[in-house]
Scaffold this motif. Structure first.
Motif, mmCIF file in Angstrom:
data_model
loop_
_atom_site.group_PDB
_atom_site.id
_atom_site.type_symbol
_atom_site.label_atom_id
_atom_site.label_comp_id
_atom_site.label_asym_id
_atom_site.label_seq_id
_atom_site.Cartn_x
_atom_site.Cartn_y
_atom_site.Cartn_z
ATOM 1 N N ASP A 33 -71.410 97.229 15.146
ATOM 2 C CA ASP A 33 -71.553 98.254 16.186
ATOM 3 C C ASP A 33 -70.417 98.156 17.192
ATOM 4 O O ASP A 33 -69.934 99.178 17.702
ATOM 5 N N TYR A 34 -69.988 96.948 17.473
ATOM 6 C CA TYR A 34 -68.856 96.710 18.385
ATOM 7 C C TYR A 34 -67.602 97.433 17.877
ATOM 8 O O TYR A 34 -66.897 98.103 18.629
ATOM 9 N N ASN A 35 -67.339 97.309 16.592
ATOM 10 C CA ASN A 35 -66.166 97.966 16.016
ATOM 11 C C ASN A 35 -66.334 99.481 15.978
ATOM 12 O O ASN A 35 -65.363 100.211 16.215
ATOM 13 N N ARG A 36 -67.529 99.957 15.688
ATOM 14 C CA ARG A 36 -67.759 101.406 15.730
ATOM 15 C C ARG A 36 -67.522 101.953 17.139
ATOM 16 O O ARG A 36 -66.938 103.020 17.315
ATOM 17 N N TRP A 37 -67.998 101.210 18.122
ATOM 18 C CA TRP A 37 -67.798 101.616 19.525
ATOM 19 C C TRP A 37 -66.316 101.713 19.860
ATOM 20 O O TRP A 37 -65.859 102.712 20.419
ATOM 21 N N TYR A 38 -65.573 100.686 19.505
ATOM 22 C CA TYR A 38 -64.132 100.710 19.764
ATOM 23 C C TYR A 38 -63.463 101.870 19.028
ATOM 24 O O TYR A 38 -62.624 102.595 19.598
ATOM 25 N N ASP A 39 -63.812 102.040 17.761
ATOM 26 C CA ASP A 39 -63.119 103.007 16.905
ATOM 27 C C ASP A 39 -63.560 104.452 17.135
ATOM 28 O O ASP A 39 -62.797 105.383 16.871
ATOM 29 N N ARG A 40 -64.777 104.648 17.616
ATOM 30 C CA ARG A 40 -65.303 106.008 17.754
ATOM 31 C C ARG A 40 -65.450 106.470 19.202
ATOM 32 O O ARG A 40 -65.621 107.653 19.450
ATOM 33 N N GLU A 41 -65.394 105.539 20.148
ATOM 34 C CA GLU A 41 -65.537 105.957 21.543
ATOM 35 C C GLU A 41 -64.474 105.345 22.461
ATOM 36 O O GLU A 41 -63.743 106.071 23.140
ATOM 37 N N TRP A 94 -73.214 102.929 25.665
ATOM 38 C CA TRP A 94 -72.685 102.225 24.492
ATOM 39 C C TRP A 94 -71.692 101.156 24.928
ATOM 40 O O TRP A 94 -71.660 100.054 24.370
ATOM 41 N N SER A 95 -70.882 101.467 25.952
ATOM 42 C CA SER A 95 -69.924 100.492 26.473
ATOM 43 C C SER A 95 -70.638 99.300 27.091
ATOM 44 O O SER A 95 -70.261 98.143 26.856
ATOM 45 N N VAL A 96 -71.659 99.564 27.881
ATOM 46 C CA VAL A 96 -72.399 98.479 28.526
ATOM 47 C C VAL A 96 -72.973 97.523 27.482
ATOM 48 O O VAL A 96 -72.896 96.295 27.611
ATOM 49 N N THR A 97 -73.524 98.088 26.399
ATOM 50 C CA THR A 97 -74.084 97.257 25.333
ATOM 51 C C THR A 97 -73.020 96.368 24.713
ATOM 52 O O THR A 97 -73.224 95.157 24.514
ATOM 53 N N ASN A 98 -71.866 96.939 24.417
ATOM 54 C CA ASN A 98 -70.846 96.174 23.699
ATOM 55 C C ASN A 98 -70.008 95.280 24.596
ATOM 56 O O ASN A 98 -69.512 94.249 24.134
ATOM 57 N N LEU A 99 -69.865 95.622 25.850
ATOM 58 C CA LEU A 99 -69.245 94.687 26.789
ATOM 59 C C LEU A 99 -70.089 93.418 26.884
ATOM 60 O O LEU A 99 -69.565 92.314 27.029
ATOM 61 N N GLY A 100 -71.405 93.573 26.771
ATOM 62 C CA GLY A 100 -72.301 92.424 26.788
ATOM 63 C C GLY A 100 -72.204 91.565 25.540
ATOM 64 O O GLY A 100 -72.645 90.411 25.547
ATOM 65 N N ARG A 101 -71.654 92.112 24.466
ATOM 66 C CA ARG A 101 -71.490 91.351 23.217
ATOM 67 C C ARG A 101 -70.197 90.525 23.207
ATOM 68 O O ARG A 101 -69.989 89.725 22.299
ATOM 69 N N MET A 102 -69.320 90.750 24.176
ATOM 70 C CA MET A 102 -68.055 90.027 24.210
ATOM 71 C C MET A 102 -68.274 88.546 24.500
ATOM 72 O O MET A 102 -69.081 88.185 25.366
ATOM 73 N N ILE A 103 -67.549 87.705 23.786
ATOM 74 C CA ILE A 103 -67.605 86.257 23.976
ATOM 75 C C ILE A 103 -66.211 85.773 24.381
ATOM 76 O O ILE A 103 -65.224 86.085 23.725
ATOM 77 N N ASN A 104 -66.146 85.031 25.480
ATOM 78 C CA ASN A 104 -64.880 84.488 25.986
ATOM 79 C C ASN A 104 -63.809 85.572 26.136
ATOM 80 O O ASN A 104 -62.685 85.431 25.641
ATOM 81 N N PRO A 105 -64.128 86.679 26.802
ATOM 82 C CA PRO A 105 -63.144 87.757 26.925
ATOM 83 C C PRO A 105 -62.033 87.412 27.913
ATOM 84 O O PRO A 105 -62.175 86.535 28.770
#
Length: 239
Positions: A33-41, A94-105
């Motif tokens: 989902d992280y990659n879909r978010w980056y690639d589609r939004e 969608w951004s809020v969800t995937n920003l939360g998935r980031m590790i050691n950003p």
């Protein structure tokens, strides 16, 4: 005394362009989902902001932070614009969800200096000191690109200088020990070429000491001109 043909005037030095540098690992359970978010939004959303010229994604080769996003802008002033401020402070769900998935950003807003060559290579080397550089190392960083540009397969180099005010951390980014060190980028046409260039640059910058170096491969790139062309084509079809 000077006349119209003899008068001289200092040419204005253009302001350096900007670069948003976002490097992060990701929770494997949400990676698709992280990659879909980056690639589609996310990439398109950023590149549509006035002053953004491109967004490029890379993936790590080997161990390290898995994904790197580089967003080129016409100047650092873009990051103080109302349009960017709105996008940065009012993230989509969608951004809020995937920003939360980031590790050691790692988020840096940088000025782009000391560029050589031009173009985007299939492979990228990211070179960093783990501390602020000495004066001699700073001089070496600025000259390293010109040294490696002559190597076969090297496409371009650029030195990124983080802006201490604009480089605010991401939600999951560690604050303690956070060093806004310069970043040297080397783009090349092959992994062998980029590794050779990185080794030469590292030795030139800090002889006898290995810099923090990561190697990545290109995933895809979106330019603002691509969006303009797409809109033009859609309008032509509609007509």
């Amino acid at each position: 005394m000077t006349g119209p043909n003899t008068a001289t005037q200092e040419e204005a030095v253009p302001a350096p362009s900007g670069m948003l540098f976002v490097w992060s690992d990701v929770d494997p359970s949400g990676e698709d989902d992280y990659n879909r978010w980056y690639d589609r939004e996310h990439v398109e959303e950023r590149v549509r902001i006035p002053g953004f010229s491109s967004g490029t994604r890379y993936q790590i080769i080997g161990a390290g932070r898995r994904y790197l996003g580089l967003y080129r802008t016409t100047s650092l002033d873009v990051f103080a614009s109302p349009a960017y401020e709105k996008a940065f402070t009012r993230q989509t769900p969608w951004s809020v969800t995937n920003l939360g998935r980031m590790i050691n950003p790692m988020r840096r807003v940088c000025s782009v200096t000391a560029e050589t060559g031009f173009g985007t290579g299939a492979h990228l080397a990211v070179l960093r000191l783990d501390r602020l550089p000495t004066e001699m190392e700073t001089v070496a960083l600025r000259g390293a690109g010109a040294i490696v540009q002559e190597l076969p397969g090297v496409i371009s180099t650029s030195l990124l200088i983080p802006d201490t005010t604009k480089s605010t951390p991401l939600p999951n980014e560690a604050r303690d020990g956070r060093v806004l060190d310069p970043i040297l980028l080397i783009e090349a046409s092959s992994e062998n070429a980029v590794r050779e260039a990185a080794a030469k640059a590292s030795n030139f910058i800090s002889p006898g000491t290995s810099l923090q170096t990561a190697f990545l491969e290109l995933l895809w790139r979106l330019q603002a001109s691509d969006l303009s062309s797409h809109l033009s084509n859609m309008q032509t079809v509609a007509a």
